[in-house]
Motif scaffolding. Structure first.
Motif, PDB file in Angstrom:
ATOM      1  N   GLY A 150       0.776  -1.241   0.000  1.00  0.00           N
ATOM      2  CA  GLY A 150       0.000   0.000   0.000  1.00  0.00           C
ATOM      3  C   GLY A 150       0.807   1.290   0.000  1.00  0.00           C
ATOM      4  N   GLU A 207       2.023 -15.795  -3.749  1.00  0.00           N
ATOM      5  CA  GLU A 207       2.966 -16.524  -2.892  1.00  0.00           C
ATOM      6  C   GLU A 207       2.488 -17.956  -2.763  1.00  0.00           C
ATOM      7  N   ARG A 217      -0.329 -17.068   5.292  1.00  0.00           N
ATOM      8  CA  ARG A 217       0.201 -16.486   4.043  1.00  0.00           C
ATOM      9  C   ARG A 217      -0.801 -16.726   2.922  1.00  0.00           C
ATOM     10  N   GLN A 226      -4.426  -5.588   4.584  1.00  0.00           N
ATOM     11  CA  GLN A 226      -3.471  -4.851   5.421  1.00  0.00           C
ATOM     12  C   GLN A 226      -4.120  -3.603   6.006  1.00  0.00           C
ATOM     13  N   GLU A 257       0.848   5.822   6.883  1.00  0.00           N
ATOM     14  CA  GLU A 257       2.002   6.499   6.289  1.00  0.00           C
ATOM     15  C   GLU A 257       2.023   7.942   6.786  1.00  0.00           C
ATOM     16  N   LEU A 271      11.408  -4.951   1.047  1.00  0.00           N
ATOM     17  CA  LEU A 271      11.097  -3.992  -0.018  1.00  0.00           C
ATOM     18  C   LEU A 271      12.267  -3.013  -0.100  1.00  0.00           C
ATOM     19  N   TYR A 329      12.562   0.156  -0.853  1.00  0.00           N
ATOM     20  CA  TYR A 329      12.498   1.613  -0.662  1.00  0.00           C
ATOM     21  C   TYR A 329      12.949   2.097   0.705  1.00  0.00           C
ATOM     22  N   THR A 354       5.472 -12.785  10.863  1.00  0.00           N
ATOM     23  CA  THR A 354       5.635 -11.365  11.187  1.00  0.00           C
ATOM     24  C   THR A 354       4.263 -10.678  11.235  1.00  0.00           C
ATOM     25  N   LEU A 355       4.003 -10.051  12.352  1.00  0.00           N
ATOM     26  CA  LEU A 355       2.685  -9.426  12.524  1.00  0.00           C
ATOM     27  C   LEU A 355       2.615  -8.097  11.777  1.00  0.00           C
ATOM     28  N   GLY A 366       5.234  -4.620  10.047  1.00  0.00           N
ATOM     29  CA  GLY A 366       6.559  -4.055   9.844  1.00  0.00           C
ATOM     30  C   GLY A 366       6.488  -2.757   9.079  1.00  0.00           C
ATOM     31  N   GLY A 367       7.572  -2.017   9.153  1.00  0.00           N
ATOM     32  CA  GLY A 367       7.602  -0.766   8.414  1.00  0.00           C
ATOM     33  C   GLY A 367       8.952  -0.106   8.525  1.00  0.00           C
ATOM     34  N   TYR A 369      11.138   5.698   4.379  1.00  0.00           N
ATOM     35  CA  TYR A 369      11.399   5.608   2.936  1.00  0.00           C
ATOM     36  C   TYR A 369      11.601   7.024   2.422  1.00  0.00           C
ATOM     37  N   PHE A 374       4.063   2.008   8.226  1.00  0.00           N
ATOM     38  CA  PHE A 374       3.966   0.706   8.881  1.00  0.00           C
ATOM     39  C   PHE A 374       2.742  -0.020   8.326  1.00  0.00           C
ATOM     40  N   ALA A 375       2.787  -1.343   8.241  1.00  0.00           N
ATOM     41  CA  ALA A 375       1.570  -2.084   7.877  1.00  0.00           C
ATOM     42  C   ALA A 375       1.526  -3.421   8.595  1.00  0.00           C
ATOM     43  N   THR A 376       0.309  -3.918   8.768  1.00  0.00           N
ATOM     44  CA  THR A 376       0.132  -5.219   9.433  1.00  0.00           C
ATOM     45  C   THR A 376      -0.930  -6.023   8.693  1.00  0.00           C
ATOM     46  N   ARG A 394      -3.201 -12.228  10.080  1.00  0.00           N
ATOM     47  CA  ARG A 394      -2.195 -12.674  11.065  1.00  0.00           C
ATOM     48  C   ARG A 394      -2.563 -12.222  12.474  1.00  0.00           C
TER      49      ARG A 394
HETATM   50  P1  HAM Z   1       5.233  -6.095   4.377  1.00  0.00           P
HETATM   51  O1  HAM Z   1       6.122  -6.492   5.500  1.00  0.00           O
HETATM   52  O2  HAM Z   1       5.504  -6.681   3.060  1.00  0.00           O
HETATM   53  O3  HAM Z   1       5.292  -4.510   4.326  1.00  0.00           O
HETATM   54  O4  HAM Z   1       3.724  -6.416   4.756  1.00  0.00           O
HETATM   55  C1  HAM Z   1       3.139  -5.924   5.936  1.00  0.00           C
HETATM   56  C2  HAM Z   1       2.435  -7.029   6.708  1.00  0.00           C
HETATM   57  O5  HAM Z   1       1.447  -7.637   5.869  1.00  0.00           O
HETATM   58  C3  HAM Z   1       3.318  -8.189   7.131  1.00  0.00           C
HETATM   59  O6  HAM Z   1       3.996  -7.914   8.327  1.00  0.00           O
HETATM   60  C4  HAM Z   1       2.298  -9.297   7.326  1.00  0.00           C
HETATM   61  O7  HAM Z   1       1.651  -9.165   8.581  1.00  0.00           O
HETATM   62  C5  HAM Z   1       1.282  -8.990   6.241  1.00  0.00           C
HETATM   63  N1  HAM Z   1       1.485  -9.844   5.050  1.00  0.00           N
HETATM   64  C6  HAM Z   1       2.409  -9.700   4.081  1.00  0.00           C
HETATM   65  N2  HAM Z   1       2.263 -10.649   3.136  1.00  0.00           N
HETATM   66  C7  HAM Z   1       1.220 -11.421   3.535  1.00  0.00           C
HETATM   67  C8  HAM Z   1       0.559 -12.572   2.970  1.00  0.00           C
HETATM   68  N3  HAM Z   1       0.942 -13.114   1.809  1.00  0.00           N
HETATM   69  N4  HAM Z   1      -0.498 -13.107   3.645  1.00  0.00           N
HETATM   70  C9  HAM Z   1      -0.915 -12.566   4.816  1.00  0.00           C
HETATM   71  N5  HAM Z   1      -0.336 -11.473   5.379  1.00  0.00           N
HETATM   72  C10 HAM Z   1       0.718 -10.918   4.755  1.00  0.00           C
HETATM   73  C11 HAM Z   1       4.625  -3.741   3.426  1.00  0.00           C
HETATM   74  O8  HAM Z   1       3.791  -4.155   2.650  1.00  0.00           O
HETATM   75  C12 HAM Z   1       4.942  -2.277   3.545  1.00  0.00           C
HETATM   76  N6  HAM Z   1       4.132  -1.543   2.561  1.00  0.00           N
HETATM   77  C13 HAM Z   1       4.716  -1.780   4.954  1.00  0.00           C
HETATM   78  C14 HAM Z   1       5.012  -0.326   5.107  1.00  0.00           C
HETATM   79  C15 HAM Z   1       4.104   0.685   5.172  1.00  0.00           C
HETATM   80  N7  HAM Z   1       6.213   0.227   5.133  1.00  0.00           N
HETATM   81  C16 HAM Z   1       6.100   1.534   5.231  1.00  0.00           C
HETATM   82  N8  HAM Z   1       4.827   1.821   5.230  1.00  0.00           N
END
Ligand code: HAM
Length: 415
Positions: free
Chosen positions: A81, A113, A119, A125, A129, A258, A260, A278-279, A281-282, A285, A302-304, A308
């Motif tokens: 996102g 994936e 997963r 999510q 930001e 990622l 960036y 992983t619950l 992360g962020g 950037y 950050f995103a979650t 999960r």
């Molecule tokens: P990301 O770590 O790729 O970061 O994804 C954020 C969260 O989404 C992960 O910690 C996990 O909880 C969940 N997630 C990721 N992939 C999957 C999946 N295939 N199935 C279920 N849950 C999943 C980002 O996407 C960055 N955009 C975060 C961010 C925001 N960084 C800065 N701003």
């Protein structure tokens, strides 16, 4: 029989209390920290992601859902996102607002994936930001917000891992040190890491294979190669995190998946940590907005993954509030009574009272059984006699006590 596509899930009514509960906490926490909601399209131009997430990342190389639309445009279902939010920030001139602009989203995310527990190929999510400021106090605030969000569910045993991976000034020297270190150990690396050494050396540090992890643990550390500005930023961040009493652990192998990210990166792990656990992360950037065509604009987010969070709520037996549902069931005997029941249902709903009306011509016993199954608090029973006298029978479904009351008193009584 058709089935939901592999790696996707239907969210049935019985699961909805978890989703609504989490959503409510998100909105609460966002209000407390001053974030406003943004919704961006499900798909974007492919280049938005290749330029931001990075050509050499797993997401771009292996996981994007990309297709050509009927107009010949190459479209990608969003695999994250942050880039779409930055695109919207630029497109709508949000840099003209007071900075930082703080935005949050709840969005379906698509990644091709290998599906397994926690997963999915489509997951949801919650992300936030904060765009337009490089003060390390903002980093601390975002980390605090993420941590408080998880704490609001009463989740236990979580850990908060932190690292700084430097900026475009200091990163090249660090990568050289990393490559020199790995060059002597190339034979011991897994085949993926051999590729990473050539294409994306930072990712060598978060290989999940045991031997690669052992090698990574002794690798040069990014924090020892920071330029003075990044060093000061990291020191100040750690001081703010201390002030906020956040239980951070520095993890020198934390680099994120990622491309960036600059400076601060962080992740929140549950007790039984694993590759798919992983619950959230962020991180910062600071170059991304410029990379997408804007002026240099520092940012952090950050995103979650909501699925999960639910896995962890269930594992830890956290009870979530039930969703409100109609408390009144209306039963009838005979056609005239059915007409009255239909009118009464409408009147009660107009008065803000949720109602389920019986259908068809089941026996009164069967109708009351249904009221029981639906856990209605009260049943309203209308028969021939009640139609004639302008009354209804009100039955308390827990005690089975019944009383006859005038129809016009019912809304007030039920309220
Ligand atoms: P990301 O770590 O790729 O970061 O994804 C954020 C969260 O989404 C992960 O910690 C996990 O909880 C969940 N997630 C990721 N992939 C999957 C999946 N295939 N199935 C279920 N849950 C999943 C980002 O996407 C960055 N955009 C975060 C961010 C925001 N960084 C800065 N701003």
């Amino acid at each position: 029989m058709y089935r939901a596509p592999r790696g996707t899930a239907d969210i049935l009514p019985e699961e909805q209390p978890y989703w609504r509960y989490i959503e409510r906490e998100m909105v609460n926490v966002c209000q407390l920290y001053g974030y406003e909601r943004i919704d961006v399209p499900v798909f974007e131009d492919i280049q938005l992601f290749t330029r931001s997430v990075g050509e050499e990342t797993d997401i771009v190389k292996k996981e994007m859902y990309t297709f050509e639309d009927r107009g010949g445009n190459i479209i990608t279902l969003r695999p994250e996102g942050t880039a779409p939010v930055c695109r919207a920030y630029l497109e709508h001139g949000l840099h003209n607002l007071p900075q930082p602009v703080k935005l949050y989203y709840i969005a379906a995310i698509f990644r091709y994936e290998r599906p397994q527990a926690g997963r999915y190929r489509q997951h949801y999510q919650f992300g936030c930001e904060a765009i337009g400021d490089d003060d390390p106090a903002l980093d601390a605030e975002v980390i605090d917000m993420a941590w408080k969000f998880f704490m609001s569910f009463g989740l236990r045993g979580l850990s908060l891992n932190l690292n700084s991976i430097g900026c475009k000034q200091c990163r090249p020297q660090y990568l050289t040190a990393l490559k020199d270190y790995y060059a002597d150990r190339i034979q011991e690396l897994c085949s993926d890491c051999k590729m990473r050494l050539k294409r994306n050396p930072l990712r060598l540090l978060d290989c999940k294979k045991l031997l690669c992890q052992q090698i990574a643990n002794s690798a040069p550390r990014s924090v020892d190669h920071l330029c003075p500005q990044c060093n000061e930023h990291f020191d100040r961040l750690k001081r703010y995190l201390d002030l906020l009493a956040l239980p951070c652990v520095i993890d020198h192998c934390l680099v994120r998946g990622l491309d960036y990210y600059t400076r601060t990166v962080f992740e929140i792990q549950p007790e039984e940590a694993g590759a798919q656990s992983t619950l959230g992360g962020g991180g910062r950037y600071d170059d991304l907005i410029e990379e997408l065509g804007g002026k240099p604009t520092p940012a952090i987010g950050f995103a979650t993954g909501i699925e999960r969070i639910i896995v962890n709520l269930k594992k830890q037996g956290v009870a979530v509030p039930a969703l409100p549902r109609p408390q009144v069931f209306i039963a009838y005997v005979g056609d005239e009574a059915k007409d009255e029941a239909t009118k009464l249902s409408s009147t009660l709903r107009r008065n803000g009272i949720g109602v389920i009306e019986a259908l068809g011509s089941k026996s009164l016993k069967a109708q009351l059984r249904q009221a029981n199954t639906l856990s209605a608090h009260h049943a309203v029973i209308i028969g021939e006699q009640e139609v004639k006298t302008g009354t209804v029978i009100l039955r308390d479904m827990t005690t089975a006590q019944q009383k006859t009351i005038p129809l016009n008193q019912l809304p007030g009584l039920l309220r």
